[in-house]
Design an enzyme around this catalytic site. Sequence first.
Site, PDB file in Angstrom:
ATOM      1  N   TYR A  64       0.863  -1.178   0.000  1.00  0.00           N
ATOM      2  CA  TYR A  64       0.000   0.000   0.000  1.00  0.00           C
ATOM      3  C   TYR A  64       0.906   1.238   0.000  1.00  0.00           C
ATOM      4  O   TYR A  64       1.516   1.586   1.012  1.00  0.00           O
ATOM      5  CB  TYR A  64      -0.908   0.025   1.226  1.00  0.00           C
ATOM      6  N   PHE A 213     -12.944  -5.297   1.394  1.00  0.00           N
ATOM      7  CA  PHE A 213     -14.037  -4.574   0.727  1.00  0.00           C
ATOM      8  C   PHE A 213     -15.348  -4.728   1.518  1.00  0.00           C
ATOM      9  O   PHE A 213     -16.412  -4.951   0.924  1.00  0.00           O
ATOM     10  CB  PHE A 213     -14.230  -5.040  -0.720  1.00  0.00           C
ATOM     11  N   PRO A 214     -15.318  -4.607   2.851  1.00  0.00           N
ATOM     12  CA  PRO A 214     -16.556  -4.805   3.633  1.00  0.00           C
ATOM     13  C   PRO A 214     -17.618  -3.758   3.314  1.00  0.00           C
ATOM     14  O   PRO A 214     -18.810  -3.999   3.509  1.00  0.00           O
ATOM     15  CB  PRO A 214     -16.075  -4.664   5.091  1.00  0.00           C
ATOM     16  N   LEU A 215     -17.168  -2.587   2.811  1.00  0.00           N
ATOM     17  CA  LEU A 215     -18.117  -1.523   2.446  1.00  0.00           C
ATOM     18  C   LEU A 215     -18.211  -1.398   0.928  1.00  0.00           C
ATOM     19  O   LEU A 215     -18.713  -0.403   0.419  1.00  0.00           O
ATOM     20  CB  LEU A 215     -17.668  -0.186   3.063  1.00  0.00           C
ATOM     21  N   GLY A 216     -17.698  -2.377   0.228  1.00  0.00           N
ATOM     22  CA  GLY A 216     -17.740  -2.352  -1.234  1.00  0.00           C
ATOM     23  C   GLY A 216     -16.407  -2.000  -1.865  1.00  0.00           C
ATOM     24  O   GLY A 216     -16.249  -2.084  -3.071  1.00  0.00           O
ATOM     25  N   GLY A 217     -15.438  -1.566  -1.052  1.00  0.00           N
ATOM     26  CA  GLY A 217     -14.101  -1.268  -1.577  1.00  0.00           C
ATOM     27  C   GLY A 217     -14.126  -0.115  -2.556  1.00  0.00           C
ATOM     28  O   GLY A 217     -14.643   0.962  -2.248  1.00  0.00           O
ATOM     29  N   THR A 219     -15.896   0.220  -5.101  1.00  0.00           N
ATOM     30  CA  THR A 219     -17.266   0.512  -5.551  1.00  0.00           C
ATOM     31  C   THR A 219     -18.169   0.475  -4.333  1.00  0.00           C
ATOM     32  O   THR A 219     -18.698  -0.585  -3.978  1.00  0.00           O
ATOM     33  CB  THR A 219     -17.733  -0.567  -6.565  1.00  0.00           C
ATOM     34  N   LEU A 221     -20.875   0.207  -1.484  1.00  0.00           N
ATOM     35  CA  LEU A 221     -22.144  -0.532  -1.499  1.00  0.00           C
ATOM     36  C   LEU A 221     -23.300   0.394  -1.841  1.00  0.00           C
ATOM     37  O   LEU A 221     -23.432   1.476  -1.264  1.00  0.00           O
ATOM     38  CB  LEU A 221     -22.397  -1.133  -0.111  1.00  0.00           C
TER      39      LEU A 221
HETATM   40  N1  NAP Z   1      -6.277  -9.088   1.152  1.00  0.00           N
HETATM   41  C1  NAP Z   1      -6.539  -8.276   0.154  1.00  0.00           C
HETATM   42  O1  NAP Z   1      -6.298  -8.602  -1.003  1.00  0.00           O
HETATM   43  C2  NAP Z   1      -7.134  -6.946   0.390  1.00  0.00           C
HETATM   44  C3  NAP Z   1      -7.713  -6.238  -0.684  1.00  0.00           C
HETATM   45  C4  NAP Z   1      -8.283  -5.005  -0.414  1.00  0.00           C
HETATM   46  C5  NAP Z   1      -8.288  -4.482   0.861  1.00  0.00           C
HETATM   47  N2  NAP Z   1      -7.717  -5.190   1.895  1.00  0.00           N
HETATM   48  C6  NAP Z   1      -7.764  -4.679   3.271  1.00  0.00           C
HETATM   49  O2  NAP Z   1      -9.127  -4.514   3.615  1.00  0.00           O
HETATM   50  C7  NAP Z   1      -9.347  -3.198   4.104  1.00  0.00           C
HETATM   51  C8  NAP Z   1     -10.755  -2.762   3.764  1.00  0.00           C
HETATM   52  O3  NAP Z   1     -10.949  -2.692   2.385  1.00  0.00           O
HETATM   53  P1  NAP Z   1     -11.045  -1.331   1.569  1.00  0.00           P
HETATM   54  O4  NAP Z   1     -10.501  -0.209   2.382  1.00  0.00           O
HETATM   55  O5  NAP Z   1     -10.469  -1.571   0.237  1.00  0.00           O
HETATM   56  O6  NAP Z   1     -12.584  -1.194   1.308  1.00  0.00           O
HETATM   57  P2  NAP Z   1     -13.855  -0.820   2.228  1.00  0.00           P
HETATM   58  O7  NAP Z   1     -13.491  -0.810   3.656  1.00  0.00           O
HETATM   59  O8  NAP Z   1     -14.951  -1.691   1.762  1.00  0.00           O
HETATM   60  O9  NAP Z   1     -14.205   0.629   1.694  1.00  0.00           O
HETATM   61  C9  NAP Z   1     -13.336   1.686   1.752  1.00  0.00           C
HETATM   62  C10 NAP Z   1     -13.985   2.832   0.966  1.00  0.00           C
HETATM   63  O10 NAP Z   1     -15.179   3.232   1.643  1.00  0.00           O
HETATM   64  C11 NAP Z   1     -15.073   4.606   2.034  1.00  0.00           C
HETATM   65  N3  NAP Z   1     -15.660   4.678   3.381  1.00  0.00           N
HETATM   66  C12 NAP Z   1     -15.185   4.143   4.519  1.00  0.00           C
HETATM   67  N4  NAP Z   1     -16.029   4.401   5.545  1.00  0.00           N
HETATM   68  C13 NAP Z   1     -17.054   5.098   5.024  1.00  0.00           C
HETATM   69  C14 NAP Z   1     -18.231   5.652   5.567  1.00  0.00           C
HETATM   70  N5  NAP Z   1     -18.516   5.525   6.865  1.00  0.00           N
HETATM   71  N6  NAP Z   1     -19.071   6.315   4.743  1.00  0.00           N
HETATM   72  C15 NAP Z   1     -18.799   6.452   3.423  1.00  0.00           C
HETATM   73  N7  NAP Z   1     -17.693   5.945   2.842  1.00  0.00           N
HETATM   74  C16 NAP Z   1     -16.834   5.281   3.647  1.00  0.00           C
HETATM   75  C17 NAP Z   1     -13.606   4.939   2.020  1.00  0.00           C
HETATM   76  O11 NAP Z   1     -13.416   6.298   1.690  1.00  0.00           O
HETATM   77  P3  NAP Z   1     -12.887   7.370   2.759  1.00  0.00           P
HETATM   78  O12 NAP Z   1     -11.408   7.201   2.839  1.00  0.00           O
HETATM   79  O13 NAP Z   1     -13.308   8.663   2.166  1.00  0.00           O
HETATM   80  O14 NAP Z   1     -13.585   7.081   4.057  1.00  0.00           O
HETATM   81  C18 NAP Z   1     -13.105   4.037   0.886  1.00  0.00           C
HETATM   82  O15 NAP Z   1     -13.339   4.658  -0.362  1.00  0.00           O
HETATM   83  C19 NAP Z   1      -8.248  -2.363   3.435  1.00  0.00           C
HETATM   84  O16 NAP Z   1      -8.035  -1.157   4.130  1.00  0.00           O
HETATM   85  C20 NAP Z   1      -7.086  -3.326   3.464  1.00  0.00           C
HETATM   86  O17 NAP Z   1      -6.435  -3.259   4.734  1.00  0.00           O
HETATM   87  C21 NAP Z   1      -7.172  -6.407   1.674  1.00  0.00           C
END
Ligand code: NAP
Length: 291
Positions: A64, A213-217, A219, A221
């Site tokens: 990252y 991607f718990p919140l859709g990553g 994209t 949700l």
């Molecule tokens: N093992 C793997 O291959 C892999 C792949 C991807 C990710 N990961 C890990 O999983 C974690 C979570 O995944 P992710 O960060 O990609 O996706 P996520 O948690 O599903 O979503 C993050 C996105 O949602 C937005 N967001 C977060 N909280 C919000 C809220 N309360 N209201 C509106 N928008 C919100 C964030 O923007 P803002 O910054 O503006 O809040 C960001 O754009 C990552 O941080 C990483 O550590 C692992």
Amino acid sequence: MATTDLGGTFTMAEGVTVTRMGYGAMQLAGPGVFGPPKDRDEAIAVLREVVELGITHIDTSDFYGPFVTNELIREALSPYPEDLVIVTKVGARRDDAGNWHHARTPDEIRSAVHDNLDHLGLDVLDIVNLRFGGFAQAEPESLEEQFVALAELQQLGLIRHLGVSTVNAEQIAEAQSIAPVVCVQNFYNLAHRTDDELIASLHAQGIGYVPYFPLGGFTPLQSEALHEVAARIGEPSMTVAIAWLLQRSPNILLIPGTSTRIHLRENVAGATLTLSEDDVTLLDSITPAGD
Ligand SMILES: NC(=O)c1ccc[n+]([C@@H]2O[C@H](COP(=O)([O-])OP(=O)(O)OC[C@H]3O[C@@H](n4cnc5c(N)ncnc54)[C@H](OP(=O)(O)O)[C@@H]3O)[C@@H](O)[C@H]2O)c1
């Protein structure tokens, strides 16, 4: 700072108990998970608030940025609180343009572990996930060579525990035949539920399931049912999505990613929200995308 509920705790291994509400650091890097944060002070403040809230599980990786989130974590939080569990992952690398490439030879795995130790400023990594598969789904291939390399580093005392990411049930079993697996990190959320059966099987084995991607990553949700429940109870949609995941299975550990304290607080609020049976039924009716 007052914290009441972070979804309870889950013990991944002896001496490794984490709050079920964790934090994913990926969003702290710049756009496209590449380069420095858009707001460095806010990134540091987010990390410090994560710990102040009582969260004890942070997910990160050297890819990252690259290296950006690990260096921010070190700057914001080192010396680390004793109960903080930092989980990193190896198996990929970035090029100068930010493209993602596999980095899965045993040599690359070994040097990635040493790089993570350096960038986080640690002598031992708590948990290292072997990142396998494609962009967001498992690909059927053996992970033996790579997981053996990690198990050797574990035996040398550089890693406490091992996990796997973007894998199927057969690959988890293959990894378990080499060394214990304490967590599995795969793509899963309200609208992407391919792993429902796997989550149940890992629960039966006492293994943590950590949805990315718990919140859709990339994209976020979007669903009428989600907006309807959120409007009915007067909470943001993402808070509801978090609450649904925490209620879905006790072995689900959350690492939602955000670059802002406002969103961090909204996400943590999901741990104090109890969804009614009717809400859960409506949310369960969301048609999974692409499953
Ligand atoms: N093992 C793997 O291959 C892999 C792949 C991807 C990710 N990961 C890990 O999983 C974690 C979570 O995944 P992710 O960060 O990609 O996706 P996520 O948690 O599903 O979503 C993050 C996105 O949602 C937005 N967001 C977060 N909280 C919000 C809220 N309360 N209201 C509106 N928008 C919100 C964030 O923007 P803002 O910054 O503006 O809040 C960001 O754009 C990552 O941080 C990483 O550590 C692992």
